[in-house]
Design an enzyme around this catalytic site. Structure first.
Site, short mmCIF file in Angstrom:
data_model
loop_
_atom_site.label_atom_id
_atom_site.label_comp_id
_atom_site.label_asym_id
_atom_site.label_seq_id
_atom_site.Cartn_x
_atom_site.Cartn_y
_atom_site.Cartn_z
NE ARG A 270 -1.79 2.13 3.52
CZ ARG A 270 -1.83 1.94 4.54
NH1 ARG A 270 -2.13 0.58 5.40
NH2 ARG A 270 -0.96 2.59 5.38
CG HIS A 274 -6.00 2.04 6.58
ND1 HIS A 274 -6.71 1.25 5.75
CD2 HIS A 274 -7.04 1.51 7.05
CE1 HIS A 274 -7.52 0.61 5.54
NE2 HIS A 274 -7.86 1.45 6.98
CE1 TYR A 283 1.08 3.00 8.37
CE2 TYR A 283 0.12 4.65 10.13
CZ TYR A 283 -0.39 4.03 8.61
OH TYR A 283 -0.91 3.50 8.45
#
Length: 376
Positions: A270, A274, A283
């Site tokens: 990805r 998100h 993160y």
């Protein structure tokens, strides 16, 4: 911030047809499937990849400009979706999550209908029975059960294993690596295995379940889990459209023929957030993203097509023009979408009238009419 471990290359068991540099690898199992593709079909794959990425970019821009409430980007996962989407026959039925914009494109869903869902003016806007593409599922993993139930239904209808190409059908369920930790997915795998259901479980392992990396949720390769449920699993390079197409086509062919389910793990990444409400810089480290930029699904496929003389400068220029025109069209049509009548939210909840829904509709009507200059 704890940096995630370096993302691997998928391991020796991963099926790959095109390297990240666009070099063609031979595979005796899947080469016969790929040899059946015409140059027009191969150019069509590239067209799908380019247009889907452009749709995704336009939708992200619209959200940033306040025209969409949220958007779940597929950036980096185009090959996984186009390859699997083009492997389906018209009678197959796809059960997506909320990121399968590329599969929706392959099934003929107007991109504006996807935008309408995220704009909040409809619940999807397409007829799932017409497209054989179910409405987006927000509940994580629930669509795996839907697909398995549907597959068991067509199995009982006698639409599996007849040898009739236009009759035999299969279902395919799309979900991410994070969904494999959900009970719904594992329950679906149990039902599918026990009933020998004609369903393909297509897991896009994009390495992150929102902010949770693979090493925090997956102790062993995902494709190996299928063995515990009594059917085969396979890992494919999810950034290789040819490999994904071949693997998915073989799995769907087996399902239609009555050979039961298959679990496909598309090893991909990805590239973006998100959703547009997420900030991945909190993160994950940028070096990880840079590694995957060199595995870009469009760049490698374009390089191979050009090397083989299947595309040329003229084709690529025309494709860029088409992408610009498509982006302008969906932006214009998105902004023109009318707001729905408030009470229409109660329509089509059940096939027949339902007393609870009727009561809720009247309660909302009374509430709206209580305002001065009420909407009527």
């Amino acid at each position: 911030m704890n940096a995630s471990p370096a993302v691997g290359d998928g391991g020796p068991d991963m099926v790959q047809i095109l390297t990240p540099e666009g070099q063609r690898l031979r595979n005796e199992t899947y080469d016969p499937i790929l040899e059946g593709l015409s140059d027009d079909e191969l150019r069509g794959f590239l067209r799908d990849l380019v247009l889907i990425r452009r749709i995704d970019a336009e939708a992200t821009a619209l959200q940033r400009q306040g025209e969409l409430g949220i958007w779940a980007s597929l950036l980096g996962q185009e090959a996984a979706q186009v390859g699997s989407g083009r492997a389906m026959r018209p009678q197959d039925y796809a059960f997506p999550s909320y990121r399968e914009h590329g599969v929706a494109w392959c099934r003929g869903v107007d991109p504006v209908n996807l935008l309408g869902l995220f704009r909040g003016v409809n619940h999807g806007g397409w007829d799932p029975h017409e497209k054989n593409f179910h409405l987006y599922t927000i509940v994580i993993g629930a669509q795996a059960l839907h697909a398995t139930g549907y597959a068991m239904g067509i199995q009982r209808d006698g639409s599996v294993g007849t040898g009739e190409e236009d009759r035999d059908a299969a279902a395919i369920s799309y979900f991410g690596d994070g969904a494999t930790s959900q009970g719904d997915v594992n329950e679906a795998l149990v039902f599918a295995g026990v009933n020998h259901a004609p369903v393909v479980f297509f897991c896009q392992n994009n390495q992150w379940a929102i902010s949770v990396p693979n090493d925090k949720q997956i102790p062993s390769p995902l494709y190996q889990r299928a063995n515990g449920f009594g059917f085969p699993g396979i890992r494919v390079d999810g950034n290789d459209v040819l490999a994904v197409y071949a693997v998915t086509k073989a799995a769907l062919d087996d399902a239609r023929a009555g050979q039961g389910p298959t679990f496909i793990e598309a090893f991909t990444y990805r590239m973006g957030a998100h959703t547009t409400s997420d900030d991945p810089t909190k993160y994950r480290v940028s070096a990880e993203v840079e590694v995957w930029k060199h595995r870009d699904p469009i760049a490698r496929f374009k390089a191979w097509l050009s090397r083989e003389g299947i595309t040329d400068k003229s084709f690529l220029e025309q494709l860029d023009v088409e992408a610009d025109e498509l982006a302008a069209s969906i932006r214009e049509r998105c902004l023109e979408m009318p707001d729905p009548e408030p009470l229409s939210m109660f329509d089509h909840v059940y096939v027949e009238d339902h007393p609870v829904v009727d009561a809720e509709r009247e309660e909302m009507r009374s509430y709206l009419e209580s305002f001065e200059g009420a909407h009527r």
